[in-house]
Design an enzyme around this catalytic site. Structure first.
Site, PDB file in Angstrom:
ATOM      1  N   ASN A 109       1.583 -46.620  15.400  1.00  0.00           N
ATOM      2  CA  ASN A 109       0.661 -45.712  14.730  1.00  0.00           C
ATOM      3  C   ASN A 109      -0.670 -45.564  15.455  1.00  0.00           C
ATOM      4  O   ASN A 109      -1.294 -44.515  15.390  1.00  0.00           O
ATOM      5  CB  ASN A 109       0.435 -46.212  13.300  1.00  0.00           C
ATOM      6  CG  ASN A 109      -0.764 -45.556  12.657  1.00  0.00           C
ATOM      7  OD1 ASN A 109      -0.733 -44.372  12.352  1.00  0.00           O
ATOM      8  ND2 ASN A 109      -1.845 -46.301  12.498  1.00  0.00           N
ATOM      9  N   ASP A 139      -6.308 -55.288  21.132  1.00  0.00           N
ATOM     10  CA  ASP A 139      -6.482 -54.028  21.856  1.00  0.00           C
ATOM     11  C   ASP A 139      -5.130 -53.708  22.492  1.00  0.00           C
ATOM     12  O   ASP A 139      -4.706 -54.369  23.442  1.00  0.00           O
ATOM     13  CB  ASP A 139      -7.577 -54.216  22.919  1.00  0.00           C
ATOM     14  CG  ASP A 139      -7.774 -52.953  23.763  1.00  0.00           C
ATOM     15  OD1 ASP A 139      -6.952 -52.019  23.645  1.00  0.00           O
ATOM     16  OD2 ASP A 139      -8.744 -52.924  24.535  1.00  0.00           O
ATOM     17  N   TYR A 166      -4.816 -34.775  23.560  1.00  0.00           N
ATOM     18  CA  TYR A 166      -4.137 -35.286  22.373  1.00  0.00           C
ATOM     19  C   TYR A 166      -2.718 -34.722  22.272  1.00  0.00           C
ATOM     20  O   TYR A 166      -1.745 -35.467  22.117  1.00  0.00           O
ATOM     21  CB  TYR A 166      -4.945 -34.921  21.122  1.00  0.00           C
ATOM     22  CG  TYR A 166      -4.305 -35.406  19.838  1.00  0.00           C
ATOM     23  CD1 TYR A 166      -4.385 -36.747  19.477  1.00  0.00           C
ATOM     24  CD2 TYR A 166      -3.617 -34.530  19.009  1.00  0.00           C
ATOM     25  CE1 TYR A 166      -3.786 -37.201  18.311  1.00  0.00           C
ATOM     26  CE2 TYR A 166      -3.013 -34.980  17.842  1.00  0.00           C
ATOM     27  CZ  TYR A 166      -3.104 -36.314  17.494  1.00  0.00           C
ATOM     28  OH  TYR A 166      -2.509 -36.762  16.352  1.00  0.00           O
ATOM     29  N   LYS A 187       0.830 -36.881  22.637  1.00  0.00           N
ATOM     30  CA  LYS A 187       1.794 -37.003  21.542  1.00  0.00           C
ATOM     31  C   LYS A 187       3.153 -36.407  21.940  1.00  0.00           C
ATOM     32  O   LYS A 187       4.197 -36.906  21.528  1.00  0.00           O
ATOM     33  CB  LYS A 187       1.253 -36.322  20.281  1.00  0.00           C
ATOM     34  CG  LYS A 187       0.127 -37.105  19.599  1.00  0.00           C
ATOM     35  CD  LYS A 187       0.655 -38.383  18.946  1.00  0.00           C
ATOM     36  CE  LYS A 187      -0.407 -39.067  18.096  1.00  0.00           C
ATOM     37  NZ  LYS A 187       0.072 -40.302  17.473  1.00  0.00           N
ATOM     38  N   THR A 219      -8.521 -40.508   5.835  1.00  0.00           N
ATOM     39  CA  THR A 219      -8.668 -41.561   6.844  1.00  0.00           C
ATOM     40  C   THR A 219     -10.135 -41.691   7.227  1.00  0.00           C
ATOM     41  O   THR A 219     -10.944 -40.828   6.868  1.00  0.00           O
ATOM     42  CB  THR A 219      -7.854 -41.238   8.108  1.00  0.00           C
ATOM     43  OG1 THR A 219      -8.404 -40.059   8.704  1.00  0.00           O
ATOM     44  CG2 THR A 219      -6.386 -41.009   7.805  1.00  0.00           C
TER      45      THR A 219
END
Ligand code: ZN
Length: 663
Positions: free
Chosen positions: A493, A466, A560, A564, A596
């Site tokens: 990633n 984790d 999000y 980023k 994905t």
């Protein structure tokens, strides 16, 4: 030692060659007999050529094949008449011999026959087995070893003094064997090298090998010298580290790997083992005396070098290697790299190195056997390896030098170590594949258990981790350093893409959850990996998987997009601060990668429908109208770490088919 022969199993292998395959695999299955391409076997048979005429051939193990996994095409069919004639020549260089062996083949496509082919041909029996049995080497590599083997075997074997493998050895055996073989002879023993047995059937030859090797084991056992690692040794290792300081951490390991890689002129993978057996050996008071003599059998030198480095003074090892080359070499030879492949250290234990994880593992296996052989020989009368000159001859053998000259360029990341987060699926999983394909060893982290369930291969280490837990990252880096020796490439990633949420309704908890994984965890990873990347032999490389959202955020994706964008700033600062540490940091901005885990067919169909598009049109909704896959992103991530981008840092590269809003 037990025979693994099983009559029922064996019955399925019909014919001479098939029987040869079956018992060769049995021989190869026991690492105390042969290891990693060592040893060889043969069978003499009669085959029909295209004209229907019979000819006598010998099927000898071909080079490049391993006995444990050999198949019929792994045996090279040589004409017996040609080999027997060669054995009559007064002299033949080994390069000429290799050429003649190829000329003797009835199948020009077959692998090159083992260099011991002539030796197999001159032994009169149909089946011949050759091993480098540990117990036998422990007996022969002692003062008075020849006396001991005569005591053990009497007339059952013909004893041949040590001569370098190749034509000279074949010639000597052709002369001595017929002279000394008697009615009771079932084998031939090469001092400081190995054992041959033979028989009329595959079973007879194989079981004689087991029997003769067992006799050596029993002899050692009678002298209290054979039980693997003795219990005394184990208790030594379990003693506290009091006088030896703390266990070395990842940075000390990476610093040692860097020093050895510099000496080798190329990055090497380094495996570190600190179990009871290796620590006991590395702490023996007589280590200097017993571990600095030479390998157990000469051909190990190719994998382990002649002697290990004791301690961590790589420069001293290199200087000694240069002296060794100067003493025994000549101007026609090219010096191999002077870096050690085996290191014994009181704190580290056993470290082994190679251009790949597989090679480092082979050096480890060989050295573990070497330690047991040395300990046994020492207990029975004193370990004595062959003189340095003999080992040098094998290390710098024409045939080995030719192999080196022929060896192609290694893959671009050979000897390097990469760490990928979020590696169990999608882009992360594809990055693992792209890096492995370029020769890197990969440490794959993921919160999903499945990260460890990849089929076992030596260059892959899957760790459930984790990344929001600092101590889990620390543990993973420690494990990675012990498995591969350090870190060269970091692919950040792991991330989450939460479902759409208007800003007015975004809870602080949801915001923090996203920041925690997409941003904070990456700060910790960058900080923890920095000192390791600094020690990368060719300089460290970081690739951050960003997002199109950085340049073109979307409504409903506040957390999000912000995470980023912040990660992007973090990467830019890292690029600025770490340039002088030779670490490059670049970012990829993918968009709409649908292959994905999150994008099931169902989700994809509903999203496409909400835009009034077909799934196909939705997938290729970009300037170039192409679908962007995980593999596209991964391949570019890998290339960013390669020589093409050697002078690029702080770059942001889209991999999205072109986004109108960004362009
Ligand atoms: Zn051999």
């Amino acid at each position: 030692m037990k025979s693994l022969w099983n009559d029922t199993e064996a019955a399925a292998f019909v014919g001479d060659l098939a029987q040869r395959v079956y018992s060769s695999r049995l021989l190869g299955a026991d690492s105390t007999l042969v290891m990693h391409g060592g040893g060889n076997t043969s069978v003499k048979s009669r085959v029909k050529d295209i004209f229907g005429e019979g000819e006598d051939v010998i099927f000898v193990k071909g080079s490049g094949w391993d006995l444990a996994t050999i198949e019929p095409p792994g045996f090279s069919p040589c004409r017996m008449s040609h080999l027997l004639k060669l054995a009559q020549l007064d002299s033949l260089s080994d390069t000429q011999m290799a050429l003649e062996l190829r000329k003797s083949l009835t199948d020009p496509g077959a692998p090159s026959p083992s260099v011991e082919a002539i030796l197999h041909a001159i032994l009169p029996a149909r089946f011949v087995d050759h091993s480098h049995a540990d117990a036998l080497l422990a007996v022969t590599n002692t003062p008075g070893g020849e006396h001991r083997v005569r005591e053990i075997y009497g007339e059952r074997v013909v004893v041949i003094p040590y001569v370098m493998p190749g034509f000279k050895l074949a010639r000597l055996c052709a002369e001595l064997f017929p002279r000394h073989a008697g009615p009771r002879t079932v084998g031939m023993l090469l001092m400081s090298h190995g054992l041959f047995t033979f028989g009329d059937s595959a079973k007879e030859s194989y079981e004689r090998m087991i029997e003769l090797a067992s006799l050596a084991e029993e002899y050692l056992a009678r002298h209290g010298a054979w039980s693997g690692a003795s219990s005394d040794d184990a208790s030594l290792a379990s003693k506290p580290f009091k006088t030896d300081g703390p266990r070395p951490g990842p940075l000390e390991i990476a610093a040692l790997r860097r020093a050895v890689s510099a000496a080798a002129g190329a990055p090497l993978i380094m495996q570190v083992n600190a179990d009871a057996e290796v620590l006991a050996f590395a702490r023996r008071p007589d280590l200097e005396h017993i571990a600095q003599q030479g390998p157990a059998t000469p051909d190990h030198v190719i994998r382990t070098k002649r002697i290990p480095l004791i301690g961590r003074d790589v420069d001293a090892y290199v200087a000694a290697y240069r002296r060794y080359f100067a003493e025994y070499g000549d101007p026609t030879l090219t010096m191999l790299d002077p870096a050690p492949r085996v290191i014994l250290d009181r704190q580290l234990g056993l470290a082994t190195l190679g251009r790949s994880a597989k090679d480092a593992g082979i050096a480890e296996d060989i050295y573990r056997h070497t330690m047991r052989i040395i300990a046994a020989a020492n207990a029975v009368g004193g370990w004595r390896a062959l003189p340095a000159r003999d080992i040098f001859e094998v290390e710098y053998w024409d045939l080995e030098q030719a192999k080196l000259r022929k060896a192609g360029t290694p893959p671009v990341f050979a000897g390097e170590v990469a760490l990928v987060t979020g590696a169990a699926s999608g882009i992360g999983k594809a990055c693992v594949a792209s890096l492995l394909a370029r020769g890197a060893a990969v440490i794959a982290l993921d919160i999903a258990e499945t990260v460890g369930s990849v089929p076992k291969r030596p260059d892959f280490l899957g760790i459930r981790c984790d990344v929001t837990q600092e101590e889990e990252i620390e543990r993973a880096l420690e494990q990675g350093a012990r498995a591969f020796g350090g870190l060269d490439i970091l692919i950040l990633n792991a991330g989450v893409f939460p479902s759409s949420m208007p800003l007015a309704e975004l809870s602080s908890a949801a915001w923090r959850g996203v920041m925690n994984i997409n941003l904070d965890a990456n700060l910790v990873l960058l900080r923890q990996c920095h000192p390791l990347l600094k020690l990368a032999p060719r300089g460290g490389r970081v690739v951050v998987i960003g997002s199109k959202n950085v340049a073109a955020p979307g409504p409903g994706a506040a957390a999000y997009s912000a995470s980023k964008a912040a990660l992007q700033q973090l990467a830019r600062v890292a690029a600025l601060e770490w340039g002088t540490d030779r670490i490059r940091v670049n970012t990829l901005h993918p968009n709409a990668v649908f292959d994905t885990g999150i994008w099931t067919g169902e989700v994809l169909a509903s999203r496409a429908a909400s835009y009034g598009m077909s799934v196909e049109a939705y997938k290729t909704n970009n300037v170039l109208q192409v679908e962007v896959t995980s593999r596209d992103v991964a391949e570019l991530a890998a290339e960013l770490c390669g020589p093409l981008f050697a002078k690029t840092t702080g770059a942001q590269i889209p991999v999205d088919g072109g986004t109108v809003r960004v362009i």
